[in-house]
Write a protein that holds these residues in place. Structure first.
Motif, PDB file in Angstrom:
ATOM      1  N   THR A  78       0.860  -1.185   0.000  1.00 58.39           N
ATOM      2  CA  THR A  78       0.000   0.000   0.000  1.00 58.39           C
ATOM      3  C   THR A  78       0.894   1.232   0.000  1.00 58.39           C
ATOM      4  O   THR A  78       2.011   1.203   0.514  1.00 58.39           O
ATOM      5  N   ARG A  79       0.399   2.297  -0.581  1.00 56.93           N
ATOM      6  CA  ARG A  79       1.166   3.541  -0.624  1.00 56.93           C
ATOM      7  C   ARG A  79       0.206   4.714  -0.560  1.00 56.93           C
ATOM      8  O   ARG A  79      -0.952   4.606  -0.982  1.00 56.93           O
ATOM      9  N   PRO A  80       0.695   5.851  -0.056  1.00 56.97           N
ATOM     10  CA  PRO A  80      -0.154   7.042  -0.020  1.00 56.97           C
ATOM     11  C   PRO A  80      -0.625   7.410  -1.425  1.00 56.97           C
ATOM     12  O   PRO A  80       0.080   7.171  -2.406  1.00 56.97           O
ATOM     13  N   GLU A  81      -1.795   7.986  -1.518  1.00 58.46           N
ATOM     14  CA  GLU A  81      -2.339   8.367  -2.813  1.00 58.46           C
ATOM     15  C   GLU A  81      -1.387   9.335  -3.527  1.00 58.46           C
ATOM     16  O   GLU A  81      -0.944  10.322  -2.960  1.00 58.46           O
ATOM     17  N   GLY A  82      -1.082   9.002  -4.762  1.00 56.30           N
ATOM     18  CA  GLY A  82      -0.214   9.860  -5.562  1.00 56.30           C
ATOM     19  C   GLY A  82       1.263   9.667  -5.323  1.00 56.30           C
ATOM     20  O   GLY A  82       2.086  10.292  -6.007  1.00 56.30           O
ATOM     21  N   ALA A  83       1.628   8.807  -4.374  1.00 57.74           N
ATOM     22  CA  ALA A  83       3.049   8.614  -4.067  1.00 57.74           C
ATOM     23  C   ALA A  83       3.723   7.799  -5.150  1.00 57.74           C
ATOM     24  O   ALA A  83       3.152   6.853  -5.704  1.00 57.74           O
ATOM     25  N   ASN A  84       4.931   8.186  -5.505  1.00 61.98           N
ATOM     26  CA  ASN A  84       5.743   7.377  -6.403  1.00 61.98           C
ATOM     27  C   ASN A  84       7.177   7.396  -5.896  1.00 61.98           C
ATOM     28  O   ASN A  84       7.580   8.309  -5.173  1.00 61.98           O
TER      29      ASN A  84
END
Length: 246
Positions: A78-84
């Motif tokens: 899982t990753r924060p929204e918009g994170a890359n």
């Protein structure tokens, strides 16, 4: 010996002794130009992320790690929204030869960019930087979307002319040349030149116009930019990254 004969002999000897020599001053003016070979610069030495940072971000940390001399991306579940977690070099480059090795996980997808411009209005490196495809051709569905999506391709623009890629889980050696001085670019994979292309002008514009990037205003627009490594949500490793500026 008669006097006249002696004089003739002496005249011949004197003439031989005074035979004109090459003009040493002219020879001294001839300058032999010595062209020094450009030097290779190590972009990743296998021990630290020095010289790299997150695209539009800061210091590199999780989910990237350094293991056995390689930089390895372990994509988070899982990753924060918009994170890359795309990586780019601190330095920009224009004309160069870039070499590295990549190893993609089974079913994986990633890429290598050049000409990347960092700006908050560009959320991803692929909005500006052309991409060399890194892919598991056998398992990733993008391989079935056309030959210009296969490993080693100039993504969505020029397909590889030969299948030189090694299977997922094995190391692949890639060499990329970008030279605006001669308007030449190429991609070599595991010692085989598989892609050639112009890097500017009408030839380049035609490639862009015939791709998904046709309406992307900033795509391929920067001769000088950063080298990038893509977070595509799959595990991938890179090592032995070097560059030679031309």
């Amino acid at each position: 010996m008669k006097k006249s004969t002696l004089l003739a002999v002496l005249a011949v000897a004197f003439a031989c002794k005074e035979k004109p020599k090459e003009n040493t001053e002219e020879m001294a003016e001839e300058i032999i130009e010595v062209v020094e070979e450009p030097e290779w610069t190590t972009l990743f030495d296998g021990t630290s992320f020095e010289g790299w940072h997150y695209y539009n971000g800061g210091e590199i940390g999780e989910p990237w790690k350094i293991e056995d001399g390689s930089m390895v991306l372990y994509p988070p579940e899982t990753r924060p929204e918009g994170a890359n977690y795309n990586l780019v070099t601190d330095k920009e480059f224009t004309d160069f030869v870039l070499t590295m090795e990549w190893n993609i996980a089974e079913g994986g997808n990633s890429g290598i960019f050049w000409g990347v411009k960092e700006d908050e209005k560009y959320g991803q490196p692929f909005l500006t930087g052309p991409e060399i495809q890194v892919l598991d051709d056998e398992r990733h569905p993008d391989a079935k979307n056309g030959p210009d999506r296969l490993a080693g391709a100039l993504y969505d623009m020029v397909p590889p002319s030969a299948k030189a890629v090694k299977p997922a889980g094995e190391w692949n050696a890639v060499e990329v040349m970008i030279n605006h001085k001669t308007n030449e670019g190429y991609i070599m994979l595991n010692g085989t030149k598989i892609v050639e292309f112009p890097v500017e002008g009408e030839g380049w514009d035609a490639l862009v116009a015939d791709s998904k990037f046709a309406d992307w205003e900033a795509f391929g627009a920067f001769k000088t930019g950063k080298i990038g490594l893509q977070d595509h949500g799959n595990m991938v490793s890179f090592r032995n990254i070097k560059i030679k500026e031309l």
